[in-house]
Design a protein around this motif. Structure first.
Motif: not given
Length: 343
Positions: A76-84, A297-299
């Motif tokens: 909780i509180g961490k930021r992420y991106i997501m491969a959708p 590829q997102n990484r």
């Protein structure tokens, strides 16, 4: 909470919807920033009969975890991106790591509620299959929100094998056309040419990318112009990063023997027969499709940004959530290259 909901038949509205709750294996995240994709823009302008409405669209975002369900190992509180684009994990494509080609693919903003909202439920499938990627402190919310389309460009270019000395033509000077140009230069391409019909976009591409040639594809002799730029070396790679079928035909005409071509930009409608198969045959040309991207590829895209090799912040124009329709309008009239919404 507020969400920008598509109700079908080109009807959108900012709507009050319940804040999602996290079930077992799920999480809830606050949307820190969400960017508008070309697919979102097409839905906004022309509708999308394939979507089950009402639905919140959008799939490019920076997320902050606010709630986790039972069994979820996210902070909780961490930021992420997501491969959708989320695969089933069991089909032939998924087992090969090509989750974007899954037979039962489900995507954020399509089968799952999307990112044009204050909060979003993260599906258990996305968490279980490692689709969330932590964002380092050095990367801003805005920058993180536009990383996913870079991954889509990397997916397309993975087939093209751009190398030192190649000459590359990219049709379209939108955000992804410019990203394709930057990635081609990073791979050592000699001459990178963007062909674009819009005066505004040509001007922006010249200012933002650098080290490229920009030609007006609306001019009758633009193909001759390209040939003069590259001389006898010709064009090794063509990428169509715009929804215009004529670029498929003309790009193939420009392409060298043994050249490579990516049909990156999807076309509206069903009349998509624009390729001369004899040209492909006699040139021994390779023509590739491209759809979405993998987690890997997102990484890779995030790493390109973190390392400083790729600057995406310069393309961003920021809008408040209350001005979401102004953001779409700015993309339509080409005053914004990449619109980012802050809920």
């Amino acid at each position: 909470m507020k969400a920008f909901v598509y109700n079908g038949d080109k009807n959108f509205a900012v709507t009050d919807v319940p804040v999602p709750k996290a079930g077992p294996g799920e999480a809830v995240a606050k949307i820190l920033c969400a960017s508008i994709c070309g697919t979102d823009l097409r839905t906004y302008r022309f509708g999308n009969a394939k979507l089950k409405t009402p639905i919140t669209i959008g799939h490019e975002a920076c997320y902050e975890i606010t709630e986790v369900g039972e069994g979820v190992d996210l902070t909780i509180g961490k930021r992420y991106i997501m491969a959708p684009a989320i695969g089933c994990g069991e089909c032939r494509s998924c087992k090969k790591g090509r989750t974007n080609m899954c037979d039962a693919l489900k995507s954020i903003g399509f089968e799952y509620p999307g990112t044009f909202a204050e909060y979003i439920r993260i599906p258990a499938e996305a968490i279980e299959r490692g689709h969330l990627i932590e964002v380092p402190d050095s990367v801003s919310d805005q920058t993180a929100s536009v990383v996913e389309p870079v991954a889509c460009a990397l997916n397309a270019q993975s087939y093209l094998k751009i190398e030192k000395g190649d000459n590359v033509v990219i049709y379209g000077a939108g955000y992804l056309g410019c990203i394709h140009a930057e990635l081609a230069l990073m791979q050592g391409a000699d001459k990178v040419i963007i062909a674009e019909i819009s005066d505004k976009r040509r001007e922006k591409a010249n200012a933002l990318v650098g080290s490229i040639e920009v030609v007006n594809s609306g001019e009758k002799d633009y193909m001759d112009h390209i040939k003069r730029i590259v001389g006898e070396a010709g064009i090794d790679v063509v990428i169509t990063a715009c929804p215009a079928g004529i670029t498929h035909r003309q790009g193939l005409e420009l392409l060298n023997k043994n050249g490579r071509m990516s049909l990156f930009g999807g076309l509206p409608g069903e009349n998509n027969y624009h390729l001369d198969s004899n040209l492909i045959h006699y040139k021994e040309a390779s023509v590739f499709g491209a759809h979405a991207s993998t987690v890997a590829q997102n990484r890779q895209a995030l790493e390109a940004v973190v390392s400083g090799k790729l600057d995406v912040q310069k393309y961003i124009t920021v809008f408040a959530f209350a001005d979401v329709e102004e953001a779409f309008a700015a993309l339509i009239d080409e005053t914004a290259e990449k619109a980012v919404i802050i809920p």
